[in-house]
Design a protein around this motif. Sequence first.
Motif, short mmCIF file in Angstrom:
data_model
loop_
_atom_site.label_atom_id
_atom_site.label_comp_id
_atom_site.label_asym_id
_atom_site.label_seq_id
_atom_site.Cartn_x
_atom_site.Cartn_y
_atom_site.Cartn_z
N TYR A 51 0.82 -1.20 0.00
CA TYR A 51 0.00 0.00 0.00
C TYR A 51 0.87 1.26 0.00
O TYR A 51 0.55 2.25 -0.66
N ALA A 52 1.99 1.24 0.72
CA ALA A 52 2.90 2.38 0.72
C ALA A 52 3.55 2.55 -0.66
O ALA A 52 3.75 3.68 -1.12
N ALA A 53 3.86 1.45 -1.32
CA ALA A 53 4.45 1.51 -2.66
C ALA A 53 3.44 2.10 -3.66
O ALA A 53 3.81 2.91 -4.52
N ILE A 54 2.18 1.75 -3.52
CA ILE A 54 1.14 2.29 -4.40
C ILE A 54 0.96 3.78 -4.14
O ILE A 54 0.89 4.58 -5.08
N GLU A 55 0.92 4.17 -2.88
CA GLU A 55 0.76 5.58 -2.50
C GLU A 55 1.92 6.42 -3.04
O GLU A 55 1.72 7.46 -3.66
N LYS A 56 3.12 5.94 -2.82
CA LYS A 56 4.32 6.64 -3.29
C LYS A 56 4.33 6.72 -4.82
O LYS A 56 4.64 7.75 -5.41
N GLY A 57 3.95 5.62 -5.47
CA GLY A 57 3.91 5.59 -6.93
C GLY A 57 2.87 6.54 -7.50
O GLY A 57 3.11 7.19 -8.52
N ALA A 58 1.72 6.66 -6.85
CA ALA A 58 0.67 7.57 -7.32
C ALA A 58 1.15 9.02 -7.23
O ALA A 58 0.93 9.82 -8.15
N LYS A 59 1.82 9.37 -6.15
CA LYS A 59 2.34 10.74 -6.00
C LYS A 59 3.40 11.03 -7.04
O LYS A 59 3.41 12.10 -7.64
N ARG A 60 4.30 10.08 -7.24
CA ARG A 60 5.36 10.28 -8.25
C ARG A 60 4.77 10.35 -9.66
O ARG A 60 5.25 11.10 -10.50
N THR A 61 3.73 9.56 -9.91
CA THR A 61 3.08 9.57 -11.22
C THR A 61 2.44 10.93 -11.49
O THR A 61 2.54 11.46 -12.59
N LYS A 62 1.78 11.47 -10.48
CA LYS A 62 1.15 12.79 -10.63
C LYS A 62 2.21 13.82 -11.02
O LYS A 62 2.01 14.61 -11.96
N ARG A 63 3.33 13.85 -10.30
CA ARG A 63 4.39 14.81 -10.62
C ARG A 63 4.94 14.58 -12.02
O ARG A 63 5.18 15.53 -12.77
N ALA A 64 5.15 13.33 -12.39
CA ALA A 64 5.73 13.02 -13.70
C ALA A 64 4.79 13.42 -14.84
O ALA A 64 5.23 13.97 -15.85
N VAL A 65 3.49 13.15 -14.69
CA VAL A 65 2.53 13.52 -15.74
C VAL A 65 2.42 15.04 -15.84
O VAL A 65 2.40 15.59 -16.95
N ARG A 66 2.37 15.72 -14.70
CA ARG A 66 2.31 17.19 -14.72
C ARG A 66 3.55 17.77 -15.40
O ARG A 66 3.46 18.70 -16.20
N ARG A 67 4.72 17.23 -15.07
CA ARG A 67 5.96 17.69 -15.68
C ARG A 67 5.95 17.44 -17.19
O ARG A 67 6.32 18.30 -17.99
N HIS A 68 5.48 16.27 -17.59
CA HIS A 68 5.41 15.93 -19.01
C HIS A 68 4.46 16.88 -19.75
O HIS A 68 4.79 17.36 -20.84
N MET A 69 3.30 17.16 -19.17
CA MET A 69 2.34 18.05 -19.81
C MET A 69 2.88 19.48 -19.89
O MET A 69 2.68 20.18 -20.87
N HIS A 70 3.58 19.91 -18.85
CA HIS A 70 4.18 21.25 -18.85
C HIS A 70 5.23 21.37 -19.96
O HIS A 70 5.25 22.36 -20.70
N LYS A 71 6.07 20.35 -20.10
CA LYS A 71 7.08 20.37 -21.16
C LYS A 71 6.42 20.36 -22.54
O LYS A 71 6.87 21.06 -23.45
N ALA A 72 5.39 19.56 -22.70
CA ALA A 72 4.70 19.48 -23.99
C ALA A 72 4.08 20.84 -24.35
O ALA A 72 4.15 21.27 -25.51
N ARG A 73 3.46 21.50 -23.36
CA ARG A 73 2.89 22.83 -23.60
C ARG A 73 3.97 23.83 -23.97
O ARG A 73 3.80 24.65 -24.87
N HIS A 74 5.10 23.77 -23.28
CA HIS A 74 6.20 24.70 -23.54
C HIS A 74 6.76 24.50 -24.95
O HIS A 74 7.02 25.46 -25.67
#
Length: 116
Positions: free
Chosen positions: A78-101
């Motif tokens: 459950y901790a691995a899933i929680e940590k992975g979800a948080k990291r995924t959110k950051r990674a997707v946001r970063r990817h979308m920001h780069k794509a927009r830029h």
Amino acid sequence: MNITTTTQGFELNDAIDAFVRNRLYVALKRLSVHVVAIDVFARDTNGPKGGVDKQVLIRVQLPNRQQVIVETTHENLYAAIEKGAKRTKRAVRRHMHKARHIEKQRLRDLPAASRT
């Protein structure tokens, strides 16, 4: 958002599946327009030996066949899933920001005549 969960080394029960879906939905709900599908792969690398051995790989499919892949490891699933979800959110946001830029940069570099 289509979320698929697969496990290896242990059985996937309803509680784990519901936890994965809830955590990823909460983490990515604001970005869900950009998410095509999410695949979650969970496995127990050491089996019954114990230790830091629960590995979760989250693969997010984005438009134009792009992918964001995040892998986390923890002794508690459950901790691995929680940590992975948080990291995924950051990674997707970063990817979308780069794509927009990049898109803004590309439009800025176009000649004025071809923009209309």
